[in-house]
Scaffold this active site. Structure first.
Site, PDB file in Angstrom:
ATOM      1  N   ASP A 188       0.814  -1.265  -0.101  1.00 22.56           N
ATOM      2  CA  ASP A 188       0.118  -0.063  -0.075  1.00 22.56           C
ATOM      3  C   ASP A 188       0.983   1.141  -0.030  1.00 22.56           C
ATOM      4  O   ASP A 188       2.040   1.189   0.494  1.00 22.56           O
ATOM      5  CB  ASP A 188      -0.739   0.208   1.326  1.00 22.56           C
ATOM      6  CG  ASP A 188      -1.730  -1.178   1.231  1.00 22.56           C
ATOM      7  OD1 ASP A 188      -2.123  -1.738   0.116  1.00 22.56           O
ATOM      8  OD2 ASP A 188      -2.302  -1.537   2.372  1.00 22.56           O
TER       9      ASP A 188
HETATM   10  N1  URA Z   1      -1.258  -5.871   4.004  1.00 22.07           N
HETATM   11  C1  URA Z   1      -1.635  -4.631   3.906  1.00 22.07           C
HETATM   12  O1  URA Z   1      -2.889  -4.222   4.290  1.00 22.07           O
HETATM   13  N2  URA Z   1      -0.929  -3.864   3.255  1.00 22.07           N
HETATM   14  C2  URA Z   1       0.275  -4.037   2.509  1.00 22.07           C
HETATM   15  O2  URA Z   1       0.730  -3.207   1.913  1.00 22.07           O
HETATM   16  C3  URA Z   1       0.682  -4.964   2.512  1.00 22.07           C
HETATM   17  C4  URA Z   1      -0.091  -6.139   3.290  1.00 22.07           C
END
Ligand code: URA
Length: 238
Positions: free
Chosen positions: A103
């Protein structure tokens, strides 16, 4: 193939360094010094050396990048800086893509490659490649929460997560979680499933790859050993 492209593929030189190395007499092709980095060579036939050492052509490139916050794990984006924007121009032209997405506000390890089949294999839960994340969360995680998260929780769309491992920190609001899958916002949604909320998230390892020695925002080439480990798709025992 151009000699400089061949040299760049090894990860030892950038294109401009390849040109300089050739002009400086450091490159041989078939045992003869070659000063023109733009000449054509045949990777299957020609033996190329740099400073007397034979160098092996790599059809694919593999990089490890430590993603800062605010950068998106995409190859292009109309608004935000992407992980590719953190690389020098010559590497941006190699068709690299991030192997799995973090993310925008997650930091840490991103593997970039242009080896499509390998990239897809590594992301498949069938291959059990472990991804380890360091997290902090808003509420302390109880032992029961940890058990639920490890066994598998039902996300808001009905998906039941595969077994995971949690190493809760002493304060309960931090720890590490190891997954073998990577659904959209997975850890965020897993914590929501136990009425909690992720505050920070950092991926610290991906299979045999670790962030060790690669500062935030920096990148490096994978070593031959690391590439071999990825090709074996070494998994864990979740
Ligand atoms: N899980 C999440 O919620 N975000 C990420 O970036 C990776 C795994």
């Amino acid at each position: 193939m151009r000699l400089d492209k061949y040299l760049v593929s090894t990860g030892k030189l950038s294109r401009s360094e390849a040109g300089r190395a050739a002009r400086g007499g450091r490159i041989t092709v078939g045992g003869i010094v070659e000063k023109h980095a733009d000449r054509q060579i045949d990777p299957d036939v020609d033996v190329v050396t740099l400073d007397g050492e034979p160098i092996v052509y790599r059809a694919y490139t593999y990089l490890l990048l430590n993603k800062p916050e605010g950068v998106v794990s995409a190859t292009e984006d109309g608004r935000d800086k992407t992980v590719l924007d953190l690389l020098p121009d010559e590497l941006q032209r190699l068709g690299l893509f991030p192997c799995g997405r973090l993310d925008k506000y997650t930091t840490g390890l991103v593997l970039l490659t242009n080896n499509g089949p390998l990239g897809h294999r590594l992301l498949s839960p069938r291959h059990h490649v472990e991804k380890r994340y360091r997290f902090t969360c808003r509420e302390p995680l109880s032992a029961e929460n940890c058990q639920l998260l490890e066994a598998g929780v039902t996300l808001e769309d009905g998906y039941v997560t595969k077994p995971a491992r949690i190493y809760a920190g002493e304060d309960g609001r931090s720890g590490e979680i190891v997954l073998i899958e990577g659904k959209y916002h997975q850890i965020k949604r897993m914590l929501e499933a136990v009425d909690n909320k992720i505050v920070t998230l950092e991926r610290i390892s991906f299979g045999a790859l670790t962030l060790d020695g690669t500062p935030r925002g920096a990148w490096r080439y994978l070593t031959d050993e690391e590439i071999a480990a990825l090709e074996r798709a070494e998994g864990g025992s979740l």
